[in-house]
Design a protein around this motif. Structure first.
Motif, PDB file in Angstrom:
ATOM      1  N   VAL A   1      -2.427  81.736 107.942  1.00 35.65           N
ATOM      2  CA  VAL A   1      -3.848  82.041 107.976  1.00 35.65           C
ATOM      3  C   VAL A   1      -4.131  83.060 106.871  1.00 35.65           C
ATOM      4  O   VAL A   1      -3.285  83.931 106.613  1.00 35.65           O
ATOM      5  CB  VAL A   1      -4.237  82.625 109.354  1.00 35.65           C
TER       6      VAL A   1
ATOM      7  N   HIS B   1      -6.630  78.005  96.812  1.00 35.75           N
ATOM      8  CA  HIS B   1      -7.421  78.956  97.575  1.00 35.75           C
ATOM      9  C   HIS B   1      -8.839  78.868  97.089  1.00 35.75           C
ATOM     10  O   HIS B   1      -9.158  78.361  96.048  1.00 35.75           O
ATOM     11  CB  HIS B   1      -6.879  80.361  97.451  1.00 35.75           C
ATOM     12  N   GLY B   2      -9.704  79.378  97.876  1.00 34.51           N
ATOM     13  CA  GLY B   2     -11.118  79.326  97.561  1.00 34.51           C
ATOM     14  C   GLY B   2     -11.731  79.914  98.788  1.00 34.51           C
ATOM     15  O   GLY B   2     -11.562  81.089  99.070  1.00 34.51           O
ATOM     16  N   MET B   3     -12.354  79.062  99.563  1.00 31.34           N
ATOM     17  CA  MET B   3     -12.960  79.561 100.791  1.00 31.34           C
ATOM     18  C   MET B   3     -11.909  80.020 101.790  1.00 31.34           C
ATOM     19  O   MET B   3     -12.192  80.809 102.665  1.00 31.34           O
ATOM     20  CB  MET B   3     -13.840  78.495 101.398  1.00 31.34           C
TER      21      MET B   3
ATOM     22  N   PRO C   1      -8.637  80.555 115.942  1.00 29.44           N
ATOM     23  CA  PRO C   1      -9.710  80.251 114.990  1.00 29.44           C
ATOM     24  C   PRO C   1     -11.097  80.361 115.639  1.00 29.44           C
ATOM     25  O   PRO C   1     -11.217  80.255 116.862  1.00 29.44           O
ATOM     26  CB  PRO C   1      -9.430  78.816 114.557  1.00 29.44           C
ATOM     27  N   LEU C   2     -12.093  80.537 114.806  1.00 29.54           N
ATOM     28  CA  LEU C   2     -13.442  80.792 115.317  1.00 29.54           C
ATOM     29  C   LEU C   2     -13.956  79.749 116.319  1.00 29.54           C
ATOM     30  O   LEU C   2     -14.509  80.121 117.347  1.00 29.54           O
ATOM     31  CB  LEU C   2     -14.434  80.964 114.161  1.00 29.54           C
TER      32      LEU C   2
ATOM     33  N   GLN D   1      -9.825  82.103 101.622  1.00 33.73           N
ATOM     34  CA  GLN D   1      -9.604  83.548 101.633  1.00 33.73           C
ATOM     35  C   GLN D   1     -10.234  84.210 102.838  1.00 33.73           C
ATOM     36  O   GLN D   1      -9.863  85.303 103.205  1.00 33.73           O
ATOM     37  CB  GLN D   1     -10.198  84.182 100.375  1.00 33.73           C
ATOM     38  N   ARG D   2     -11.231  83.576 103.451  1.00 30.75           N
ATOM     39  CA  ARG D   2     -11.936  84.233 104.550  1.00 30.75           C
ATOM     40  C   ARG D   2     -11.384  83.788 105.902  1.00 30.75           C
ATOM     41  O   ARG D   2     -12.094  83.220 106.710  1.00 30.75           O
ATOM     42  CB  ARG D   2     -13.434  83.920 104.460  1.00 30.75           C
ATOM     43  N   GLY D   3     -10.079  83.997 106.102  1.00 28.04           N
ATOM     44  CA  GLY D   3      -9.501  83.724 107.411  1.00 28.04           C
ATOM     45  C   GLY D   3      -9.287  82.256 107.740  1.00 28.04           C
ATOM     46  O   GLY D   3      -9.072  81.904 108.883  1.00 28.04           O
ATOM     47  N   GLY D   4      -9.368  81.380 106.734  1.00 33.17           N
ATOM     48  CA  GLY D   4      -9.132  79.958 106.974  1.00 33.17           C
ATOM     49  C   GLY D   4      -7.645  79.627 106.883  1.00 33.17           C
ATOM     50  O   GLY D   4      -6.813  80.501 106.666  1.00 33.17           O
ATOM     51  N   SER D   5      -7.304  78.340 107.038  1.00 31.25           N
ATOM     52  CA  SER D   5      -5.913  77.900 106.886  1.00 31.25           C
ATOM     53  C   SER D   5      -5.486  78.061 105.434  1.00 31.25           C
ATOM     54  O   SER D   5      -6.253  77.774 104.524  1.00 31.25           O
ATOM     55  CB  SER D   5      -5.783  76.418 107.232  1.00 31.25           C
TER      56      SER D   5
END
Ligand code: SF4
Ligand code: SF4
Lengths: 578, 193
Positions: B12, B41-43, B103-104, B45-49
């Motif tokens: 994560v 990486h891209g989005m 996850p959210l 970075q904000r706690g995604g897989s």
């Protein structure tokens, strides 16, 4: 010495080794790290520009003045920069000018998927396509050489897999950095129609010369082996082909505008069955067909998404391989706004007020996702305000039900002109500038409002209040996005007034502040779940005990959730009964 | 085609998969391998897989690992192990840090976090190693060193000389955190036994 480098790092290294003096860009995934790495070489002047068009123009000016220059952007950025690009193809340059276009097949972090090789053909400029980091570095040198020999800007097109994957690169000493003297030449550089018409012919002539050059340049070469199958390919697709079909003959193309028709014919004659393997558009394939050569391409490979080793081997062998599907059903893990993110309070309020939200590109685009779900449209950088204006022009009654939201960096990129349009054309739209003091989404780059340059120098800061005033906005309010009560009141008031207004919601990105706040505690929770609506990743619900819980490791103590709990159950350590 | 070793690091955003992959690639280069590493990486970075792919061997072309082709998967989190398990070869090794990061969609009640992950995986993969990396890292002095604990476990299965790993740690970790991380690495090795 050999070092592992991403394509982006390798390009930066090339910029350093091949004597570039000026570099400019606007950050955008997957291109961002090119300039971040160039900034590590103080010999090269490097800067963030407010948008890609400006970056392109800085590069053009420097190249005309006599300095080798480079401009980098993601593929959608080239749309913004296209205007100056098409004309610098006419004027040519004095010292080398290279444009890097970082395309994103598969849309890992982009709003569309576009194959910018077509731009090179459209703008009539030479195009290079590296297939690994070493080539990415070498091609910076080759691009500068072509640029100066043929007096033209040159495009290097990479894709996400080149930009972000690492492979070994040989480091060399830099050549001497020279800036040529400036030479005045208005007939070449002032594109009045009369001069432009003359340069138009030069462009055609240049393409003819390049057509000869592309036949012999070393980056276009045949790798002849088993001649029953021949494959024409470029960029990352070459790597997939090499691995999938280790014995096939390959025509590997590095300079792909113009394409080497002689070489293609020669190669086609040597092999029994000819394929083109390329991602996205049938760019090479179409040219091959125009030569009257029968070729297999897009009937096998899709014009969207990324290719893979497996796809190449399956499609060309005609035998489906073993498909390995996910064995388990796992809930998705989408990106989320960080704990303590300043945007959260605004989107929470927008959802409460049930407003139509015209959105933009940045971390705050995540406000479109559950549970906040407070965004109706996102088109491209800077479109929130102008699209919002369009919506209320179509439906005037929507004006008191909608807002446009835009970040500080995006507002400076191309939101300003939209706001100008709102004022000028009497649109009573409310714009919320989400000023978190940084360009956050791409990894925290400076911008004209942050007080620092890419090279770390202090810089004057744009004052949003004065700027909006100067654009003609009369109603400007500033607010702390975490002061939910005030935020709600102000938004309600501003959407109701029949004139343009701007709300500046100001609080720094949670990742750039030194935070010393303690995480929150949950005491006497009533289990109403109101706090879950914030979508803070630190808050979850304990189904067994029917209480909210705060993850002590994730919570940054921003205190936003305190405002939404009616039962005073969320408290800072030391407050009240804790 | 010469043999290629494929290693997938999944976790994560914020768990330090990138640093882990840098340590791994450093050791692999010292071993004399050509190495390619891919990380999108891209989005995320904000706690995604987040997934990092490392390929090594004599000749490596594609930077990307195909489903069913990974020799090793190092999962920094349970759910990510679940998500990527189909990338493992039949006889591959799956190393799972038992930490859970919810996850959210689960946090807000729109999805559930599967509770049988470890049992399901045990039954389906060639070789299965589970450990509480977070605990081991905390014992070594810093929860953030979980990534290095996991590299310690992986090192037991890779045929690199111990020196290469130690050099990689020294090259990639700031001096003041080195001792702590060496401890974390050693506890990973011990756990793998
Ligand atoms: S990086 Fe900053 S702006 Fe972006 S989601 Fe995190 S806190 Fe919010
Ligand atoms: S204080 Fe509340 S809203 Fe802020 S990070 Fe902690 S749990 Fe999230």
């Amino acid at each position: 010495m050999k070092t592992l480098m991403t394509g982006n790092e390798a390009i930066a290294r090339g910029v350093y080794e091949f004597g570039v003096s000026v570099a400019a860009a606007y950050p955008g995934t997957p291109s961002t790290e090119i300039l971040e790495n160039i900034a590590k070489y103080p010999e090269v002047y490097s800067q963030w520009s407010p948008n890609e068009k400006v970056a392109m123009e800085v590069g053009i000016g420097a190249a005309i003045a006599g300095a080798r220059s480079i401009v980098a952007m993601k593929m959608v950025g080239v749309n913004v920069a296209a205007d100056p690009l098409f004309t610098v193809a006419y004027t040519g340059i004095r010292a080398g000018l290279v444009l890097i276009s970082a395309d994103d097949p598969g849309m890992h972090s982009s709003q569309n998927e576009q194959d910018n090789r077509l731009y090179a053909a459209f703008a009539k400029i030479p195009l290079l396509e590296p297939s690994n980091s070493q080539e990415a570095k070498d091609m910076v040198g080759l691009a500068l050489e072509i640029s100066e020999t043929f007096d033209t800007p040159v495009m290097i097109r990479i894709t996400t897999r080149i930009a972000h994957s690492q492979s070994l690169v040989e480091l060399n000493d830099p050549i001497e950095r020279v800036v040529k003297t400036y030479e005045r030449n208005p007939r070449k550089y002032v594109m009045l129609p009369g001069n432009g018409r003359a340069r138009r012919l030069v462009v055609e002539e240049r393409m003819h010369k390049l057509a000869d050059y592309t036949e012999t340049v070393a980056v276009n070469n045949m790798e002849l082996q088993d001649q029953s199958i021949g494959i024409i390919t470029s960029g990352i697709s070459y790597q997939y082909v090499k691995e999938a079909l280790p014995t096939a003959s390959i025509l590997k193309l590095g300079l792909t505008n113009p394409l080497p028709s002689g070489l293609i014919k020669e190669f086609a004659a040597k092999v029994d069955r000819l394929y083109v393997v390329e991602e996205l558009e049938p760019y090479i394939e179409k040219e091959v067909r125009i030569l009257g050569i029968n070729v297999i391409g897009k009937e096998l490979f899709p014009p969207y998404g990324e290719l893979s080793v497996r796809m190449v081997s399956e499609k060309i062998s005609g035998q489906p391989g073993i498909t390995v599907a996910p064995a388990f059903d796992s809930p998705i893990r989408p990106p989320v706004m960080c704990p303590g993110c300043p945007h959260r309070g605004i989107f929470y309020t927008l959802k409460q007020l049930k407003l139509v939200v015209s959105g933009d590109i940045g971390c705050y685009t995540l406000g479109a996702m559950a549970p906040l779900e407070a965004m109706d449209t996102t088109i491209c950088m800077g479109a929130s305000i102008s699209a919002g204006l369009g919506m209320i022009k179509a439906h005037p009654e929507m004006a008191d039900k909608m807002v446009a939201v835009i970040g500080d960096s995006t507002f400076l990129h191309s939101g300003i002109t939209g706001l100008m349009d709102v004022v000028y054309n009497g649109g009573n739209l409310t714009t919320i500038i989400l000023d978190n003091s940084i360009t956050a989404m791409t990894g925290h780059q400076e911008n004209p409002s942050t007080g620092k340059t890419l090279m770390g120098q202090p810089a004057p800061q744009v004052d949003f209040v004065s700027l909006c005033k100067a654009l003609g906005v009369k109603r400007i309010t500033e607010v702390d996005p975490f002061d939910l009560k005030t935020v709600k009141e102000i938004i309600k008031t501003e959407v109701a007034v029949p004139e343009p207004s701007v709300i500046i919601a100001r609080r720094p990105c949670a990742l750039i502040i030194k935070n010393t706040e303690k995480p929150l505690q949950v005491v006497d929770c009533n289990g109403c779940k109101a706090c879950l609506k914030l979508g803070c990743p630190a808050i979850s619900f304990d189904e067994e005990n029917k209480t909210a819980q705060v993850d002590q490791a994730l919570c940054n103590g921003c205190g936003l959730c305190i405002n939404v709990c009616k039962f005073n159950a969320l408290r800072k350590a030391g407050d009240g009964n804790v | 085609m010469s043999k290629i070793i494929n290693v997938l690091l999944v976790g994560v955003g914020g768990q330090g998969t990138i640093l882990a992959s840098k340590i791994l690639t450093h050791a692999a280069i010292a071993q004399g391998y050509e190495v390619k590493m891919s990380e999108i990486h891209g989005m995320a970075q904000r706690g995604g897989s987040v997934v990092t792919q490392v390929r090594m061997g004599e000749n490596v072309y594609s930077p990307v690992i195909e489903p069913g082709e990974a020799d090793f998967i190092v999962a920094f989190e349970q759910l990510e192990a679940y998500r990527w398990a189909h990338f493992l070869k039949k006889d591959g090794v799956l190393i799972v840090n038992t930490q859970k990061i919810v996850p959210l969609p689960v946090l807000i009640g729109a999805a559930t976090y599967p509770d049988s992950i470890l049992d399901d995986l045990k039954g389906r993969v060639g070789r299965f190693v589970e450990l509480d990396g977070l605990k081991l890292a905390s014992e070594a002095g810093n929860a953030k060193a979980t990534n290095v604990v996991l590299m310690g476990v992986l090192s037991k299965y890779m045929e690199f000389s111990e020196d290469f790993w130690q050099n990689a740690l020294e090259a990639r970790i700031p001096a003041k955190l080195l001792e702590l991380n060496k401890k974390a690495f050693a506890s990973g090795i011990a756990e793998a036994k």
